[in-house]
Design a protein around this motif. Structure first.
Motif, PDB file in Angstrom:
ATOM      1  N   SER A  28     -24.916 -38.608 -11.337  1.00  0.00           N
ATOM      2  CA  SER A  28     -26.310 -38.643 -10.513  1.00  0.00           C
ATOM      3  C   SER A  28     -26.068 -37.653  -9.197  1.00  0.00           C
ATOM      4  CB  SER A  28     -26.136 -40.073  -9.902  1.00  0.00           C
ATOM      5  OG  SER A  28     -27.351 -40.144  -9.070  1.00  0.00           O
ATOM      6  N   LEU A  29     -27.033 -36.673  -9.362  1.00  0.00           N
ATOM      7  CA  LEU A  29     -27.066 -35.797  -8.612  1.00  0.00           C
ATOM      8  C   LEU A  29     -27.777 -35.950  -7.217  1.00  0.00           C
ATOM      9  CD1 LEU A  29     -27.352 -32.504 -10.866  1.00  0.00           C
ATOM     10  CD2 LEU A  29     -25.478 -33.402  -9.579  1.00  0.00           C
ATOM     11  N   PHE A  30     -28.941 -36.880  -7.389  1.00  0.00           N
ATOM     12  CA  PHE A  30     -29.976 -37.359  -6.633  1.00  0.00           C
ATOM     13  C   PHE A  30     -29.926 -38.533  -5.724  1.00  0.00           C
ATOM     14  CE2 PHE A  30     -31.424 -34.114  -9.820  1.00  0.00           C
ATOM     15  CZ  PHE A  30     -31.362 -33.027  -9.171  1.00  0.00           C
ATOM     16  N   GLY A  31     -29.202 -39.520  -6.145  1.00  0.00           N
ATOM     17  CA  GLY A  31     -29.057 -40.620  -5.686  1.00  0.00           C
ATOM     18  C   GLY A  31     -30.324 -41.748  -6.478  1.00  0.00           C
ATOM     19  N   PRO A  32     -30.405 -42.868  -5.985  1.00  0.00           N
ATOM     20  CA  PRO A  32     -31.444 -43.918  -6.735  1.00  0.00           C
ATOM     21  C   PRO A  32     -32.546 -44.025  -5.826  1.00  0.00           C
ATOM     22  CG  PRO A  32     -29.790 -44.989  -5.481  1.00  0.00           C
ATOM     23  CD  PRO A  32     -29.155 -43.536  -5.237  1.00  0.00           C
ATOM     24  N   GLY A  33     -33.637 -44.730  -6.302  1.00  0.00           N
ATOM     25  CA  GLY A  33     -34.643 -45.070  -5.664  1.00  0.00           C
ATOM     26  C   GLY A  33     -35.736 -43.796  -5.373  1.00  0.00           C
ATOM     27  N   PRO A  34     -36.719 -43.990  -4.493  1.00  0.00           N
ATOM     28  CA  PRO A  34     -37.798 -43.048  -4.306  1.00  0.00           C
ATOM     29  C   PRO A  34     -37.316 -41.822  -3.475  1.00  0.00           C
ATOM     30  CG  PRO A  34     -38.490 -45.160  -3.746  1.00  0.00           C
ATOM     31  CD  PRO A  34     -37.215 -45.489  -3.917  1.00  0.00           C
TER      32      PRO A  34
END
Length: 426
Positions: A293-299
């Motif tokens: 995961s490069l960007f993280g969760p959620g909006p």
């Protein structure tokens, strides 16, 4: 012997062959009954398998450079220093910088490469094997640094040189840049022919946390790859070498994942890099098995990922004042459609040029056809010289426009043109 040295690889391969031969020779004697013979057979199998696996692992690591030395393999990396060591101000090279942000390293495979400069540095230039230490990110990345002959010549002793940050693909390493693309060899020839201005070239891999593919992204709670390439690496180079301080002297260059990184670095950070070359790069970054995961969760993570989609940026954000060169093939490259979309989406003040081959797949044979015109193209984008002491502005180098000397695109109604790649002989 170094982890990536050819002598270690040959030694382990020879030992593996000897183990296999010894196992075959001794097997009839070990086939007898009794616990000693059973243990002998098990021991022979284990030793033979370990020797073969070790030889294969060394060969794979030497080619892809997941680990550059024994300390990286064993997890004994030094902590990055908090201060910057300055060079001697005249002919500073890594050999003079002890304990700084750029440190001497073992050969890192450089001893395998043919065609590197041999002779006085003031006549043929020099390639140094180094470790680049991130003051902010605390990353330690292997690299090669090419210094042109002019760097060591008296008449250039007050000049800061332009810099190309050349980034390999993933999981390939810096060896591929010197051995397969022959970046320092090609640059030396072009400089000698007057087709490229004297340029310092730093060759690095795209990941700062191998074997994870960090894709030049600042990962939330993880490796800060974008910070390393836009802040740590420039600071380290400026601390050890006479290189330009203005962004107009800095360009990013890469193939495959390295090309993706180059475009991202320039378009997202035009105050760090004002030009980029992408040979078969992608135009968006996505998570996969090698990246995690490069960007993280959620909006927040979704927005972070959108901002790394270059087509989205061109449609939704102001165009950065940078020049880029993209390369693809009509047949054989999966990125051709996106490349054409990217070219058509670029608008001033950004400029885009291209190398479009009739056919060519995603491999070194294709990139070798593109690398020489790409080096020439980027050299024309970079400012040289820059004085090491404050002086009135210099005139542009021969062949440069005034806009290029300021890090700007030349005044032109067109925002795109095609660069001719060298055609194969015969």
């Amino acid at each position: 012997m170094g982890l990536t040295s050819q002598s270690l690889e040959i030694t382990v391969i020879v030992l593996a062959v000897v183990c296999v031969a010894a196992t075959v020779w001794l097997w009839p004697r070990l086939s007898r009954n009794g616990w000693r013979h059973v243990l002998g057979r098990l021991g022979a199998i284990v030793v033979t398998q370990l020797s073969i696996v070790s030889a294969l692992a060394l060969a794979v690591n030497a080619n892809f450079e997941f680990y550059g030395n024994w300390d990286e393999l064993l997890g004994n990396n030094e902590q990055a220093p908090a201060s910057v060591s300055q060079g001697d101000g005249q002919y500073a090279t890594v050999g003079n910088i002890k304990g700084g942000l750029i440190q001497p390293a073992g050969p890192q495979g450089l001893d395998r490469v043919t065609g590197l400069p041999q002779g006085p540095a003031s006549k043929v230039g020099k390639v140094e094997s180094v470790r680049i230490i991130g003051r902010r990110t605390r990353a330690i990345n292997p690299g090669f640094v090419y210094l042109p002959p002019q760097y060591f010549q008296q008449q250039f002793h007050r000049q800061r040189f332009p810099v190309m940050v050349v980034i390999s693909g993933y999981p390939g390493g810096i060896m591929n840049l010197a051995q397969h693309l022959q970046i320092p060899q090609n640059a030396g020839q072009l400089i000698a022919q007057g087709k490229m201005q004297p340029t310092v070239i730093v060759m690095v891999r795209p990941t700062i946390a191998p074997p994870r593919d960090t894709e030049c992204v600042d990962v939330p709670g993880g490796p800060q790859a974008e910070t390393f390439f836009t802040k740590d690496l420039p600071d380290a180079m400026k601390s050890a070498y006479r290189v330009g301080h203005d962004p107009s002297a800095w360009g990013a260059f890469g193939y495959s994942s390295g090309g993706t990184c180059s475009l991202q670095l320039a378009m997202r950070n035009p105050k760090a890099y004002t030009s980029a070359v992408s040979l078969s790069g992608d135009y968006a970054i996505k998570d996969d098995l090698t990246t995690g995961s490069l960007f993280g969760p959620g909006p927040t993570g979704a927005q972070h990922q959108r901002e790394h989609d270059l087509l989205w940026r061109l449609q939704n954000l102001p165009s950065p004042q940078v020049s880029v060169l993209v390369a693809s093939s009509r047949q054989g490259e999966s990125d051709y459609g996106d490349t054409m979309k990217f070219i058509h989406a670029v608008k001033p003040p950004m400029r885009v040029d291209s190398i479009i081959l009739p056919h060519g797949s995603h491999q070194f044979g294709t990139w070798r056809r593109e690398v020489v015109p790409a080096l020439e193209w980027q050299s024309q984008q970079l400012t040289f010289p820059q004085d090491t002491e404050p002086n009135p502005p210099q005139k542009p180098a021969p062949g440069q426009t005034k806009g290029a000397a300021k890090g700007q695109a030349p005044a032109d109604d067109q925002s795109h043109k095609r660069v001719e790649a060298e055609r194969p002989q015969g």
